[in-house]
Design an enzyme around this catalytic site. Sequence first.
Site, PDB file in Angstrom:
ATOM      1  N   LYS A 149     -36.007  22.841  40.373  1.00 17.68           N
ATOM      2  CA  LYS A 149     -37.681  23.153  41.190  1.00 17.68           C
ATOM      3  C   LYS A 149     -38.480  23.840  40.288  1.00 17.68           C
ATOM      4  O   LYS A 149     -37.900  25.044  38.980  1.00 17.68           O
ATOM      5  CB  LYS A 149     -37.341  24.513  42.538  1.00 17.68           C
ATOM      6  CG  LYS A 149     -38.746  24.321  42.542  1.00 17.68           C
ATOM      7  CD  LYS A 149     -38.889  25.592  43.567  1.00 17.68           C
ATOM      8  CE  LYS A 149     -39.826  26.775  42.706  1.00 17.68           C
ATOM      9  NZ  LYS A 149     -40.844  26.499  41.764  1.00 17.68           N
ATOM     10  N   GLU A 224     -31.391  34.625  33.745  1.00 15.70           N
ATOM     11  CA  GLU A 224     -31.676  35.034  33.298  1.00 15.70           C
ATOM     12  C   GLU A 224     -33.491  35.961  33.416  1.00 15.70           C
ATOM     13  O   GLU A 224     -34.471  34.414  34.232  1.00 15.70           O
ATOM     14  CB  GLU A 224     -32.234  33.690  32.143  1.00 15.70           C
ATOM     15  CG  GLU A 224     -30.772  32.571  31.883  1.00 15.70           C
ATOM     16  CD  GLU A 224     -29.669  33.305  30.456  1.00 15.70           C
ATOM     17  OE1 GLU A 224     -29.957  34.918  30.387  1.00 15.70           O
ATOM     18  OE2 GLU A 224     -29.298  32.992  29.934  1.00 15.70           O
ATOM     19  N   CYS A 258     -39.298  35.140  26.759  1.00 20.18           N
ATOM     20  CA  CYS A 258     -38.065  36.651  27.006  1.00 20.18           C
ATOM     21  C   CYS A 258     -38.217  36.792  25.662  1.00 20.18           C
ATOM     22  O   CYS A 258     -37.775  38.085  25.770  1.00 20.18           O
ATOM     23  CB  CYS A 258     -38.074  35.628  27.934  1.00 20.18           C
ATOM     24  SG  CYS A 258     -36.643  34.148  27.594  1.00 20.18           S
ATOM     25  N   GLU A 350     -42.839  44.419  30.701  1.00 21.38           N
ATOM     26  CA  GLU A 350     -42.546  42.893  29.745  1.00 21.38           C
ATOM     27  C   GLU A 350     -44.506  42.455  29.731  1.00 21.38           C
ATOM     28  O   GLU A 350     -44.897  42.691  31.398  1.00 21.38           O
ATOM     29  CB  GLU A 350     -42.527  41.988  30.780  1.00 21.38           C
ATOM     30  CG  GLU A 350     -41.924  40.383  29.741  1.00 21.38           C
ATOM     31  CD  GLU A 350     -40.594  40.155  30.475  1.00 21.38           C
ATOM     32  OE1 GLU A 350     -40.554  39.951  31.862  1.00 21.38           O
ATOM     33  OE2 GLU A 350     -40.195  39.337  29.502  1.00 21.38           O
TER      34      GLU A 350
HETATM   35  P1  NAD Z   1     -40.780  33.803  38.708  1.00 21.98           P
HETATM   36  O1  NAD Z   1     -40.313  34.772  38.867  1.00 21.98           O
HETATM   37  O2  NAD Z   1     -42.425  34.268  39.153  1.00 21.98           O
HETATM   38  O3  NAD Z   1     -40.817  32.538  39.047  1.00 21.98           O
HETATM   39  C1  NAD Z   1     -39.298  31.896  38.416  1.00 21.98           C
HETATM   40  C2  NAD Z   1     -39.730  30.928  39.057  1.00 21.98           C
HETATM   41  O4  NAD Z   1     -39.039  30.908  40.322  1.00 21.98           O
HETATM   42  C3  NAD Z   1     -40.004  29.627  39.706  1.00 21.98           C
HETATM   43  O5  NAD Z   1     -39.760  28.152  39.365  1.00 21.98           O
HETATM   44  C4  NAD Z   1     -41.255  30.528  41.247  1.00 21.98           C
HETATM   45  O6  NAD Z   1     -41.743  29.097  41.670  1.00 21.98           O
HETATM   46  C5  NAD Z   1     -39.841  30.456  40.777  1.00 21.98           C
HETATM   47  N1  NAD Z   1     -39.303  31.429  42.114  1.00 21.98           N
HETATM   48  C6  NAD Z   1     -40.386  32.020  42.693  1.00 21.98           C
HETATM   49  N2  NAD Z   1     -40.617  33.614  43.489  1.00 21.98           N
HETATM   50  C7  NAD Z   1     -38.873  32.517  44.338  1.00 21.98           C
HETATM   51  C8  NAD Z   1     -38.130  32.920  45.997  1.00 21.98           C
HETATM   52  N3  NAD Z   1     -38.430  33.979  45.987  1.00 21.98           N
HETATM   53  N4  NAD Z   1     -37.571  32.403  45.475  1.00 21.98           N
HETATM   54  C9  NAD Z   1     -37.130  31.570  44.733  1.00 21.98           C
HETATM   55  N5  NAD Z   1     -38.126  30.752  43.542  1.00 21.98           N
HETATM   56  C10 NAD Z   1     -38.910  31.674  43.599  1.00 21.98           C
HETATM   57  O7  NAD Z   1     -41.243  34.223  36.626  1.00 21.98           O
HETATM   58  P2  NAD Z   1     -42.025  32.942  35.594  1.00 21.98           P
HETATM   59  O8  NAD Z   1     -43.679  33.608  36.199  1.00 21.98           O
HETATM   60  O9  NAD Z   1     -42.512  31.553  36.172  1.00 21.98           O
HETATM   61  O10 NAD Z   1     -41.843  33.080  34.680  1.00 21.98           O
HETATM   62  C11 NAD Z   1     -41.936  34.232  33.970  1.00 21.98           C
HETATM   63  C12 NAD Z   1     -40.686  35.208  33.378  1.00 21.98           C
HETATM   64  O11 NAD Z   1     -39.023  34.627  33.147  1.00 21.98           O
HETATM   65  C13 NAD Z   1     -40.898  36.582  32.483  1.00 21.98           C
HETATM   66  O12 NAD Z   1     -40.263  37.956  33.825  1.00 21.98           O
HETATM   67  C14 NAD Z   1     -39.853  35.958  31.119  1.00 21.98           C
HETATM   68  O13 NAD Z   1     -38.955  37.015  30.973  1.00 21.98           O
HETATM   69  C15 NAD Z   1     -38.715  35.554  32.353  1.00 21.98           C
HETATM   70  N6  NAD Z   1     -38.012  34.332  31.412  1.00 21.98           N
HETATM   71  C16 NAD Z   1     -36.781  34.702  31.061  1.00 21.98           C
HETATM   72  C17 NAD Z   1     -36.059  33.732  30.129  1.00 21.98           C
HETATM   73  C18 NAD Z   1     -34.677  34.488  29.996  1.00 21.98           C
HETATM   74  O14 NAD Z   1     -33.764  33.444  29.527  1.00 21.98           O
HETATM   75  N7  NAD Z   1     -33.419  35.482  29.906  1.00 21.98           N
HETATM   76  C19 NAD Z   1     -36.490  32.211  29.764  1.00 21.98           C
HETATM   77  C20 NAD Z   1     -37.888  32.531  29.755  1.00 21.98           C
HETATM   78  C21 NAD Z   1     -38.005  33.054  30.767  1.00 21.98           C
END
Ligand code: NAD
Length: 448
Positions: A149, A224, A258, A350
């Site tokens: 997804k 992650e 991240c 962040e």
């Molecule tokens: P997000 O948590 O809003 O969304 C991430 C994914 O989860 C999306 O596909 C979203 O549709 C899905 N999602 C949202 N709510 C959900 C739910 N209730 N159930 C299941 N899936 C759900 O994050 P974002 O804004 O897309 O990404 C940014 C974040 O990702 C930042 O905090 C960043 O640090 C983190 N990130 C971490 C890493 C790592 O490896 N640690 C790498 C890249 C990004």
Amino acid sequence: MLNPATEETVAVVPAATRDDVDAAVVRAAAAQRAWAAAAPADRARLLRRFAAAVDANIEELALLEVREAGHTIGNARWEAGNVRDLLEFAAGGVERLSGRQIPVAGGIDVTFLEPLGVIGVIAPWNFPMPIAAWGLAPALAAGNAVILKPAETTPLTALRLAELALEAGIPEHLFQVLPGHGAVTGDALVEHPGVAKIVFTGSTRVGKQIMAKCADRVKRVTLELGGKSPNIVFADADLEAAAAAAPMAFLDNTGQDCCARTRILVQRSVYDRFLELVAPAIESVAVGDPLDEKTQMGPLISRTQLERVRSYVTADLTTIRGKAPEGPGFWYPPTLVTDVAPTAPVACEEVFGPVAVVLPFEDEEDAVRLANATEYGLSGSLWTRDIGRALRVSRAVAAGNLSVNSHSSVRYWTPFGGYKQSGLGRELGPDALTAFTETKNVFISTEA
Ligand code: NAD
């Protein structure tokens, strides 16, 4: 979805419903059984063909990434190439995924690394292709099926990867992409009893919710999550090199990384000199059209993200700023906040944009204390010419990925993941495939 550099509509992609998820899991489970039963050499060969198909379409994938995510063309090409590399690396593991033979009395004891079944990969928008492939490639190689997804704003590269997989001969339904909303499509994967493991990359807030839901079923989960990584500059460092590298360590991908080194900690005795060196480096970062090969930084992903970044840089803060285009697009200039309390939101939370803070420290102990004064623990860098200090501080900073006199931290063949609230489990590296298996122990009596 919109092109972040122009605000023009790029595509409209329908969102998958809960029923679509149910149907996809049934198809995936059937495909997985056949895949797991296939000869390892055949699975490896198909994964290599998939890698070759990606390689043949790097430019197309990169251009899609530029259009839907606003990444610079150079970064986007690297990202597509990273998918190819991940698939090749994983393909090399298929025939090496061995169990063990353990000495016992009265028989033999062996372990098998069995595939888990259907894996749900939930990806964020900041690195849509690489992060999808971090889960996809090792999961397939270990004999699983994958339902991916992608994030709401960035489904196009994922959809194209699924087409390339089919063209390369990866069996139908083994790798499916279901674009959709997190709270619907993502949640349906998390709750589905037929999905054995969730690989989630995204915000710490959503990661916690997913972990809690997975606990109900004891579902396997890798997380992650966010970061607020330190970049520690000691007085004995090569200051010119540290100052030259500091801007792109938090500006790459417009800070939507991240691992971004957004807390620059500088020993007080060289603090002023460091600022003198870093200011022109920040001011000269090339911000603009992502398709221009010379551009170093593009727009933010969306208006929401732009407003979020703006809200952190309040009018009372002192800043060193670079330039950003005006007019349409979600632009924000490179920004370094000086003279700020370590407890201010911009210094603790962040931001996920092109914003860092610089904070002074007194000595090694103070540097480690400041570096660890965060709920996160993903990455970090330290700059020093003292090898003993480099090792002491690397061991003392509570983070999963550290680099000394550089900012590199993610390689597909080395492990990656977070301490504390930056995550759970590790991806990539020599054990990448094992994370998608269950160990089964079998004792065979030789007495009967
Ligand atoms: P997000 O948590 O809003 O969304 C991430 C994914 O989860 C999306 O596909 C979203 O549709 C899905 N999602 C949202 N709510 C959900 C739910 N209730 N159930 C299941 N899936 C759900 O994050 P974002 O804004 O897309 O990404 C940014 C974040 O990702 C930042 O905090 C960043 O640090 C983190 N990130 C971490 C890493 C790592 O490896 N640690 C790498 C890249 C990004």
